[in-house]
Design an enzyme around this catalytic site. Structure first.
Site, short mmCIF file in Angstrom:
data_model
loop_
_atom_site.label_atom_id
_atom_site.label_comp_id
_atom_site.label_asym_id
_atom_site.label_seq_id
_atom_site.Cartn_x
_atom_site.Cartn_y
_atom_site.Cartn_z
N HIS A 98 39.43 39.23 50.03
CA HIS A 98 40.86 39.52 50.20
C HIS A 98 41.10 40.98 50.55
O HIS A 98 40.32 41.85 50.19
CB HIS A 98 41.63 39.18 48.92
CG HIS A 98 41.07 39.85 47.70
ND1 HIS A 98 39.96 39.36 47.05
CD2 HIS A 98 41.45 40.96 47.03
CE1 HIS A 98 39.69 40.15 46.02
NE2 HIS A 98 40.56 41.14 45.99
N HIS A 100 44.01 43.99 50.01
CA HIS A 100 45.20 44.43 49.27
C HIS A 100 46.09 45.21 50.23
O HIS A 100 45.60 46.08 50.96
CB HIS A 100 44.83 45.41 48.15
CG HIS A 100 43.97 44.85 47.06
ND1 HIS A 100 44.43 44.58 45.82
CD2 HIS A 100 42.64 44.53 47.05
CE1 HIS A 100 43.46 44.12 45.06
NE2 HIS A 100 42.35 44.08 45.78
P1 5GP Z 1 39.94 42.77 43.32
O1 5GP Z 1 39.84 43.57 42.03
O2 5GP Z 1 38.94 41.61 43.32
O3 5GP Z 1 39.86 43.61 44.57
O4 5GP Z 1 41.40 42.18 43.36
C1 5GP Z 1 41.78 41.01 42.71
C2 5GP Z 1 43.26 41.09 42.52
O5 5GP Z 1 43.74 39.80 42.22
C3 5GP Z 1 43.68 42.02 41.36
O6 5GP Z 1 44.51 43.06 41.86
C4 5GP Z 1 44.42 41.10 40.41
O7 5GP Z 1 45.56 41.68 39.84
C5 5GP Z 1 44.78 39.91 41.29
N1 5GP Z 1 44.82 38.66 40.57
C6 5GP Z 1 43.90 38.18 39.69
N2 5GP Z 1 44.26 36.97 39.23
C7 5GP Z 1 45.44 36.66 39.84
C8 5GP Z 1 46.29 35.53 39.75
O8 5GP Z 1 46.05 34.56 39.04
N3 5GP Z 1 47.41 35.55 40.52
C9 5GP Z 1 47.71 36.62 41.33
N4 5GP Z 1 48.85 36.53 42.04
N5 5GP Z 1 46.92 37.70 41.43
C10 5GP Z 1 45.79 37.72 40.69
#
Ligand code: 5GP
Ligand code: ZN
Length: 142
Positions: A98, A100
């Site tokens: 993903h 951001h």
């Molecule tokens: P990463 O740390 O892998 O780059 O980003 C994962 C993102 O997914 C985090 O910013 C976290 O807040 C978001 N996230 C995790 N679980 C959920 C969820 O159940 N729903 C939503 N909308 N976001 C989530």
């Protein structure tokens, strides 16, 4: 496979979905760095940046250009960061690739990495290490 983002895609978990088409889906991050913090993902599950096929990346980039400009306008941001965390060491917590989109405002906060410095010699050494690996692998790229 246990993946919260796949659950959102399949409608098994709730999310504030902002946009979707055949290839991508976009929804609000549940823990926003700034309000309007948005995630954009492929509908197919790929673990990380390296494993996403180029045509999927194309769909994702096209969506990112569109969605980021709409998010920035909607929340009246002054700019935005596009971030990819790849690997646990980089802060990746959800292993469904993903981007951001983080809306930013003038003087809201600073990302503060602990910047290092190179000597002239060590900068060349790091460049040589990477160039040598690139040379080894370039046939698989071209
Ligand atoms: P990463 O740390 O892998 O780059 O980003 C994962 C993102 O997914 C985090 O910013 C976290 O807040 C978001 N996230 C995790 N679980 C959920 C969820 O159940 N729903 C939503 N909308 N976001 C989530
Ligand atoms: Zn997934």
């Amino acid at each position: 496979m246990d993946c919260i983002f796949c659950d959102i895609i399949e409608g098994r978990s709730e999310a504030e979905i902002l946009f979707q088409n055949q290839n991508i889906i976009s929804f609000l991050d549940i823990r926003p760095i700034n309000y309007g913090h948005t995630l954009v993902i492929t509908k197919k599950h790929y673990e990380n940046f390296q494993s996403v096929p180029l045509d999927e990346l194309h769909h994702l980039m096209k969506g990112l250009q569109f969605i980021s400009s709409v998010v920035v306008k909607s929340v009246k941001a002054d700019g935005f960061n596009l971030i990819v965390n790849s690997g646990k060491a980089a802060g990746q917590t959800i292993f469904h690739f993903h981007f951001h989109i983080i809306p930013r405002y003038n003087n809201d906060f600073r990302f503060k990495p602990d910047f290092k410095s190179y000597t002239q010699q060590s900068m060349k050494e790091y460049a040589d290490i990477i160039r040598s690996e690139l040379n080894k692998q370039k046939d698989s790229f071209l």
